[in-house]
Write a protein that holds these residues in place. Structure first.
Motif, PDB file in Angstrom:
ATOM      1  N   PHE A   1      33.009  45.475  13.878  1.00 16.81           N
ATOM      2  CA  PHE A   1      31.630  44.984  13.972  1.00 16.81           C
ATOM      3  C   PHE A   1      31.354  44.537  15.402  1.00 16.81           C
ATOM      4  O   PHE A   1      32.084  43.715  15.949  1.00 16.81           O
ATOM      5  CB  PHE A   1      31.426  43.810  13.006  1.00 16.81           C
ATOM      6  N   VAL A   2      30.291  45.089  16.012  1.00 10.86           N
ATOM      7  CA  VAL A   2      29.974  44.821  17.414  1.00 10.86           C
ATOM      8  C   VAL A   2      28.568  44.262  17.553  1.00 10.86           C
ATOM      9  O   VAL A   2      27.645  44.730  16.881  1.00 10.86           O
ATOM     10  CB  VAL A   2      30.085  46.126  18.249  1.00 10.86           C
ATOM     11  N   VAL A   3      28.416  43.278  18.438  1.00  4.42           N
ATOM     12  CA  VAL A   3      27.105  42.845  18.915  1.00  4.42           C
ATOM     13  C   VAL A   3      27.117  42.981  20.427  1.00  4.42           C
ATOM     14  O   VAL A   3      28.123  42.716  21.067  1.00  4.42           O
ATOM     15  CB  VAL A   3      26.752  41.382  18.500  1.00  4.42           C
ATOM     16  N   GLU A   4      25.990  43.473  20.973  1.00  2.00           N
ATOM     17  CA  GLU A   4      25.918  43.619  22.425  1.00  2.00           C
ATOM     18  C   GLU A   4      24.487  43.440  22.893  1.00  2.00           C
ATOM     19  O   GLU A   4      23.550  43.733  22.163  1.00  2.00           O
ATOM     20  CB  GLU A   4      26.520  44.959  22.875  1.00  2.00           C
TER      21      GLU A   4
ATOM     22  N   GLU B   1      38.113  47.528  31.532  1.00  5.29           N
ATOM     23  CA  GLU B   1      37.437  46.383  32.153  1.00  5.29           C
ATOM     24  C   GLU B   1      35.941  46.637  32.355  1.00  5.29           C
ATOM     25  O   GLU B   1      35.170  45.701  32.472  1.00  5.29           O
ATOM     26  CB  GLU B   1      38.096  46.037  33.486  1.00  5.29           C
ATOM     27  N   GLU B   2      35.525  47.912  32.419  1.00 11.47           N
ATOM     28  CA  GLU B   2      34.113  48.222  32.617  1.00 11.47           C
ATOM     29  C   GLU B   2      33.460  48.621  31.298  1.00 11.47           C
ATOM     30  O   GLU B   2      34.121  49.146  30.402  1.00 11.47           O
ATOM     31  CB  GLU B   2      33.919  49.321  33.672  1.00 11.47           C
ATOM     32  N   PHE B   3      32.145  48.359  31.202  1.00  9.32           N
ATOM     33  CA  PHE B   3      31.390  48.664  29.989  1.00  9.32           C
ATOM     34  C   PHE B   3      31.313  50.166  29.766  1.00  9.32           C
ATOM     35  O   PHE B   3      31.454  50.638  28.655  1.00  9.32           O
ATOM     36  CB  PHE B   3      29.987  48.051  30.083  1.00  9.32           C
ATOM     37  N   GLY B   4      31.089  50.938  30.826  1.00 12.92           N
ATOM     38  CA  GLY B   4      31.059  52.392  30.737  1.00 12.92           C
ATOM     39  C   GLY B   4      29.711  52.944  30.357  1.00 12.92           C
ATOM     40  O   GLY B   4      28.802  52.228  29.970  1.00 12.92           O
ATOM     41  N   THR B   5      29.585  54.254  30.502  1.00 18.08           N
ATOM     42  CA  THR B   5      28.369  54.971  30.117  1.00 18.08           C
ATOM     43  C   THR B   5      28.774  56.267  29.446  1.00 18.08           C
ATOM     44  O   THR B   5      29.861  56.778  29.639  1.00 18.08           O
ATOM     45  CB  THR B   5      27.488  55.304  31.337  1.00 18.08           C
ATOM     46  N   GLY B   6      27.885  56.797  28.665  1.00  9.73           N
ATOM     47  CA  GLY B   6      28.123  58.066  28.003  1.00  9.73           C
ATOM     48  C   GLY B   6      26.879  58.922  28.089  1.00  9.73           C
ATOM     49  O   GLY B   6      25.821  58.454  28.491  1.00  9.73           O
ATOM     50  N   PRO B   7      26.983  60.208  27.719  1.00  7.24           N
ATOM     51  CA  PRO B   7      25.797  61.068  27.753  1.00  7.24           C
ATOM     52  C   PRO B   7      24.771  60.606  26.742  1.00  7.24           C
ATOM     53  O   PRO B   7      25.090  59.918  25.790  1.00  7.24           O
ATOM     54  CB  PRO B   7      26.354  62.445  27.387  1.00  7.24           C
TER      55      PRO B   7
ATOM     56  N   VAL C   1      37.419  40.593  20.693  1.00  5.96           N
ATOM     57  CA  VAL C   1      37.137  40.982  22.074  1.00  5.96           C
ATOM     58  C   VAL C   1      35.804  40.379  22.475  1.00  5.96           C
ATOM     59  O   VAL C   1      34.818  40.505  21.746  1.00  5.96           O
ATOM     60  CB  VAL C   1      37.054  42.524  22.228  1.00  5.96           C
ATOM     61  N   THR C   2      35.762  39.730  23.626  1.00  2.00           N
ATOM     62  CA  THR C   2      34.493  39.304  24.218  1.00  2.00           C
ATOM     63  C   THR C   2      34.500  39.719  25.683  1.00  2.00           C
ATOM     64  O   THR C   2      35.508  39.567  26.381  1.00  2.00           O
ATOM     65  CB  THR C   2      34.256  37.781  24.117  1.00  2.00           C
ATOM     66  N   ARG C   3      33.378  40.268  26.108  1.00  2.00           N
ATOM     67  CA  ARG C   3      33.163  40.685  27.484  1.00  2.00           C
ATOM     68  C   ARG C   3      31.709  40.353  27.811  1.00  2.00           C
ATOM     69  O   ARG C   3      30.921  40.055  26.917  1.00  2.00           O
ATOM     70  CB  ARG C   3      33.392  42.193  27.647  1.00  2.00           C
ATOM     71  N   PRO C   4      31.320  40.435  29.071  1.00  2.00           N
ATOM     72  CA  PRO C   4      29.907  40.182  29.390  1.00  2.00           C
ATOM     73  C   PRO C   4      28.982  41.101  28.582  1.00  2.00           C
ATOM     74  O   PRO C   4      29.126  42.315  28.598  1.00  2.00           O
ATOM     75  CB  PRO C   4      29.829  40.512  30.888  1.00  2.00           C
ATOM     76  N   GLY C   5      28.109  40.492  27.801  1.00  2.00           N
ATOM     77  CA  GLY C   5      27.141  41.234  27.006  1.00  2.00           C
ATOM     78  C   GLY C   5      27.691  41.913  25.772  1.00  2.00           C
ATOM     79  O   GLY C   5      27.005  42.739  25.167  1.00  2.00           O
ATOM     80  N   TYR C   6      28.913  41.553  25.343  1.00  2.00           N
ATOM     81  CA  TYR C   6      29.577  42.313  24.281  1.00  2.00           C
ATOM     82  C   TYR C   6      30.569  41.440  23.526  1.00  2.00           C
ATOM     83  O   TYR C   6      31.298  40.659  24.127  1.00  2.00           O
ATOM     84  CB  TYR C   6      30.323  43.477  24.938  1.00  2.00           C
ATOM     85  N   ALA C   7      30.604  41.616  22.195  1.00  2.00           N
ATOM     86  CA  ALA C   7      31.626  40.966  21.365  1.00  2.00           C
ATOM     87  C   ALA C   7      31.959  41.884  20.198  1.00  2.00           C
ATOM     88  O   ALA C   7      31.088  42.581  19.676  1.00  2.00           O
ATOM     89  CB  ALA C   7      31.141  39.620  20.843  1.00  2.00           C
TER      90      ALA C   7
END
Length: 140
Positions: free
Chosen positions: A47-50, A121-127, A30-36
């Motif tokens: 494994f994530v890099v952002e 499709e959106e990065f999202g937010t959490g508490p 998966v690759t998205r803006p600012g995220y893989a």
């Protein structure tokens, strides 16, 4: 079945994608803006890099389950660990809709346990809850 999850904040996403693609011998799933993200089977890791959080280096670890029913025993163990516990519930975070809870070990290392329902499709937010000046939720 469970999979280890590891997340790193990076300065230059493209350089990090090139490095980790070479290290793992495959491109991100998966690759998205600012995220893989790499969903590796050997070793079994998510494994994530952002680059969107502003953090650099190790961000957090987690346990990802393949079946939603596997969450309850893990959540129970998180509650019994005598550590901060944040039941986040169903949330959108890092381009995925997931059910998750968070904790932190005695040294403040953040851990999440989660089941991913599907990609978003959106990065999202959490508490966000602070543990020794570090947010307990590493999302966003």
């Amino acid at each position: 079945m469970k999979r280890l999850h590891v997340s790193f904040g990076v300065e230059d996403l493209e350089k990090s994608i090139a490095f980790y693609s070479t290290l793992f011998g495959e491109e991100p799933s998966v690759t998205r803006p600012g995220y893989a993200k790499w969903m590796l089977d050997d070793p079994r890791v998510n494994f994530v890099v952002e680059s969107l959080s502003g953090e650099k280096g190790f961000s957090h670890a987690g346990i990802q389950v393949d079946e939603q029913e596997e969450l309850a025993p893990i959540f129970d163990r998180l509650k019994q660990a005598e550590a901060p516990y944040l039941p986040e519930g169903v949330t959108t975070c890092c381009y995925h809709k997931s059910e998750k809870s968070w904790t932190a070990d005695p040294d403040g290392v953040r851990w999440e346990a989660f089941f991913t329902m599907h990609q978003m499709e959106e990065f999202g937010t959490g508490p966000e809850v602070k543990v020794e000046e570090k947010p307990l939720s590493a999302c966003c």
